[in-house]
Design a protein around this motif. Sequence first.
Motif, PDB file in Angstrom:
ATOM      1  N   ALA A   1       0.797  -1.236   0.000  1.00 34.25           N
ATOM      2  CA  ALA A   1       0.000   0.000   0.000  1.00 34.25           C
ATOM      3  C   ALA A   1       0.825   1.279   0.000  1.00 34.25           C
ATOM      4  N   THR A   2       2.138   1.175  -0.054  1.00 34.68           N
ATOM      5  CA  THR A   2       2.957   2.394  -0.026  1.00 34.68           C
ATOM      6  C   THR A   2       3.825   2.471  -1.277  1.00 34.68           C
ATOM      7  N   PRO A   3       4.023   3.687  -1.814  1.00 31.51           N
ATOM      8  CA  PRO A   3       3.442   4.941  -1.322  1.00 31.51           C
ATOM      9  C   PRO A   3       1.975   5.066  -1.715  1.00 31.51           C
ATOM     10  N   GLY A   4       1.242   5.901  -0.993  1.00 35.86           N
ATOM     11  CA  GLY A   4      -0.159   6.094  -1.306  1.00 35.86           C
ATOM     12  C   GLY A   4      -0.900   6.834  -0.213  1.00 35.86           C
ATOM     13  N   PRO A   5      -2.194   7.079  -0.419  1.00 37.53           N
ATOM     14  CA  PRO A   5      -2.991   7.894   0.515  1.00 37.53           C
ATOM     15  C   PRO A   5      -3.528   7.100   1.708  1.00 37.53           C
ATOM     16  N   TYR A   6      -2.611   6.460   2.429  1.00 32.72           N
ATOM     17  CA  TYR A   6      -2.981   5.661   3.597  1.00 32.72           C
ATOM     18  C   TYR A   6      -2.172   6.129   4.811  1.00 32.72           C
ATOM     19  N   THR A   7      -2.812   6.140   5.958  1.00 33.42           N
ATOM     20  CA  THR A   7      -2.125   6.353   7.234  1.00 33.42           C
ATOM     21  C   THR A   7      -2.283   5.079   8.048  1.00 33.42           C
ATOM     22  N   PHE A   8      -1.170   4.574   8.561  1.00 28.09           N
ATOM     23  CA  PHE A   8      -1.188   3.340   9.336  1.00 28.09           C
ATOM     24  C   PHE A   8      -0.825   3.634  10.787  1.00 28.09           C
ATOM     25  N   ILE A   9      -1.610   3.094  11.691  1.00 29.43           N
ATOM     26  CA  ILE A   9      -1.310   3.214  13.121  1.00 29.43           C
ATOM     27  C   ILE A   9      -0.482   2.006  13.533  1.00 29.43           C
ATOM     28  N   LEU A  10       0.692   2.283  14.085  1.00 30.05           N
ATOM     29  CA  LEU A  10       1.617   1.228  14.487  1.00 30.05           C
ATOM     30  C   LEU A  10       2.225   1.567  15.841  1.00 30.05           C
ATOM     31  N   GLU A  11       2.795   0.563  16.465  1.00 24.58           N
ATOM     32  CA  GLU A  11       3.489   0.785  17.732  1.00 24.58           C
ATOM     33  C   GLU A  11       4.748   1.598  17.465  1.00 24.58           C
ATOM     34  N   ALA A  12       4.904   2.703  18.182  1.00 27.00           N
ATOM     35  CA  ALA A  12       6.047   3.593  17.963  1.00 27.00           C
ATOM     36  C   ALA A  12       7.333   2.959  18.479  1.00 27.00           C
ATOM     37  N   SER A  13       8.419   3.164  17.733  1.00 28.89           N
ATOM     38  CA  SER A  13       9.729   2.724  18.189  1.00 28.89           C
ATOM     39  C   SER A  13      10.330   3.779  19.116  1.00 28.89           C
ATOM     40  N   LYS A  14      11.504   3.502  19.644  1.00 25.94           N
ATOM     41  CA  LYS A  14      12.163   4.439  20.560  1.00 25.94           C
ATOM     42  C   LYS A  14      12.643   5.699  19.840  1.00 25.94           C
ATOM     43  N   GLU A  15      12.617   5.689  18.483  1.00 27.35           N
ATOM     44  CA  GLU A  15      13.018   6.869  17.724  1.00 27.35           C
ATOM     45  C   GLU A  15      11.953   7.972  17.769  1.00 27.35           C
ATOM     46  N   VAL A  16      10.745   7.627  18.200  1.00 26.42           N
ATOM     47  CA  VAL A  16       9.649   8.598  18.243  1.00 26.42           C
ATOM     48  C   VAL A  16       9.573   9.212  19.638  1.00 26.42           C
ATOM     49  N   PRO A  17       9.687  10.518  19.767  1.00 29.48           N
ATOM     50  CA  PRO A  17       9.556  11.150  21.088  1.00 29.48           C
ATOM     51  C   PRO A  17       8.217  10.797  21.720  1.00 29.48           C
ATOM     52  N   ARG A  18       8.215  10.461  23.008  1.00 27.06           N
ATOM     53  CA  ARG A  18       6.987  10.018  23.664  1.00 27.06           C
ATOM     54  C   ARG A  18       5.900  11.083  23.640  1.00 27.06           C
ATOM     55  N   ARG A  19       6.289  12.348  23.594  1.00 25.86           N
ATOM     56  CA  ARG A  19       5.296  13.414  23.624  1.00 25.86           C
ATOM     57  C   ARG A  19       4.497  13.519  22.330  1.00 25.86           C
ATOM     58  N   VAL A  20       4.935  12.856  21.241  1.00 29.63           N
ATOM     59  CA  VAL A  20       4.158  12.920  20.000  1.00 29.63           C
ATOM     60  C   VAL A  20       3.434  11.616  19.699  1.00 29.63           C
ATOM     61  N   SER A  21       3.699  10.562  20.493  1.00 28.01           N
ATOM     62  CA  SER A  21       2.938   9.328  20.316  1.00 28.01           C
ATOM     63  C   SER A  21       1.684   9.390  21.180  1.00 28.01           C
ATOM     64  N   HIS A  22       0.759   8.455  20.935  1.00 29.51           N
ATOM     65  CA  HIS A  22      -0.474   8.426  21.720  1.00 29.51           C
ATOM     66  C   HIS A  22      -0.122   8.191  23.185  1.00 29.51           C
ATOM     67  N   PRO A  23      -0.654   8.984  24.125  1.00 35.82           N
ATOM     68  CA  PRO A  23      -0.198   8.924  25.522  1.00 35.82           C
ATOM     69  C   PRO A  23      -0.466   7.607  26.227  1.00 35.82           C
ATOM     70  N   SER A  24      -1.524   6.907  25.855  1.00 36.69           N
ATOM     71  CA  SER A  24      -1.835   5.654  26.551  1.00 36.69           C
ATOM     72  C   SER A  24      -1.421   4.427  25.760  1.00 36.69           C
ATOM     73  N   ARG A  25      -1.450   4.520  24.435  1.00 41.09           N
ATOM     74  CA  ARG A  25      -1.167   3.353  23.609  1.00 41.09           C
ATOM     75  C   ARG A  25       0.260   3.306  23.093  1.00 41.09           C
ATOM     76  N   LYS A  26       0.976   4.425  23.130  1.00 41.92           N
ATOM     77  CA  LYS A  26       2.335   4.524  22.583  1.00 41.92           C
ATOM     78  C   LYS A  26       2.372   4.111  21.121  1.00 41.92           C
ATOM     79  N   THR A  27       1.404   4.619  20.378  1.00 42.89           N
ATOM     80  CA  THR A  27       1.321   4.360  18.952  1.00 42.89           C
ATOM     81  C   THR A  27       1.471   5.670  18.188  1.00 42.89           C
ATOM     82  N   ILE A  28       1.728   5.550  16.891  1.00 44.93           N
ATOM     83  CA  ILE A  28       1.929   6.713  16.043  1.00 44.93           C
ATOM     84  C   ILE A  28       1.363   6.419  14.659  1.00 44.93           C
TER      85      ILE A  28
END
Length: 211
Positions: A92-119
């Motif tokens: 499905a990539t590239p294309g007009p899709y957004t996928f919700i996935l578990e964030a890795s440690k490279e993603v600052p915690r303040r921008v991931s979902h506060p309870s699910r730790k997803t991005i």
Amino acid sequence: MAQLFEVHPDNPQPRLLRQAVQALQGGAVLAVPTDSSYALVCHLDDKAAVERLRRIRGVDERHHLTLLCRDLSELANYARVDNRQYRLLKAATPGPYTFILEASKEVPRRVSHPSRKTIGLRVPQHRALLALIEAHGAPLLGTTLILPGDDAPLNDAHTIRERLEHAVAVVIDAGACPMAPTTVVDLTPMGRGEEPLVLREGRGALAALGL
């Protein structure tokens, strides 16, 4: 007042891309075209810019923001992806899709979902936007440009400039842009052996995902 950068849709002018990157690195929020609709974007590591982006969009920290990546390998640096998830992403990539996935440690915690730790993550299919991400040298943090009180995303550069003249620093105009949000699919259930969950049906066809 917001600057309007008119760029070529296939071969955007490097000078304008450099100016846009300078604005991003200075803490600005930009309005950029994508293969679905316009989006608001900022530097991933700039806390003040992220807060400004959320204020413009009218969302809180529970709203999934999206990392706009250059390709699938870059996306995989910011999310935990198993083999089954990867096969779906590749289809499905590239294309007009957004996928919700578990964030890795490279993603600052303040921008991931506060309870699910997803991005949210996506690889857009828009040459001017991909050129901007390439010039920036890293993914951009973004969200669909739907303003508070509106039912649909914005897709006209001049209208965006008028409505957000004091909220964004730059509006990039690369010609006609669709007016439909991305299709949003939560892939985290796949990590538990379950099926993906469609959160929003937008421009991306579900059939391409086998859903």
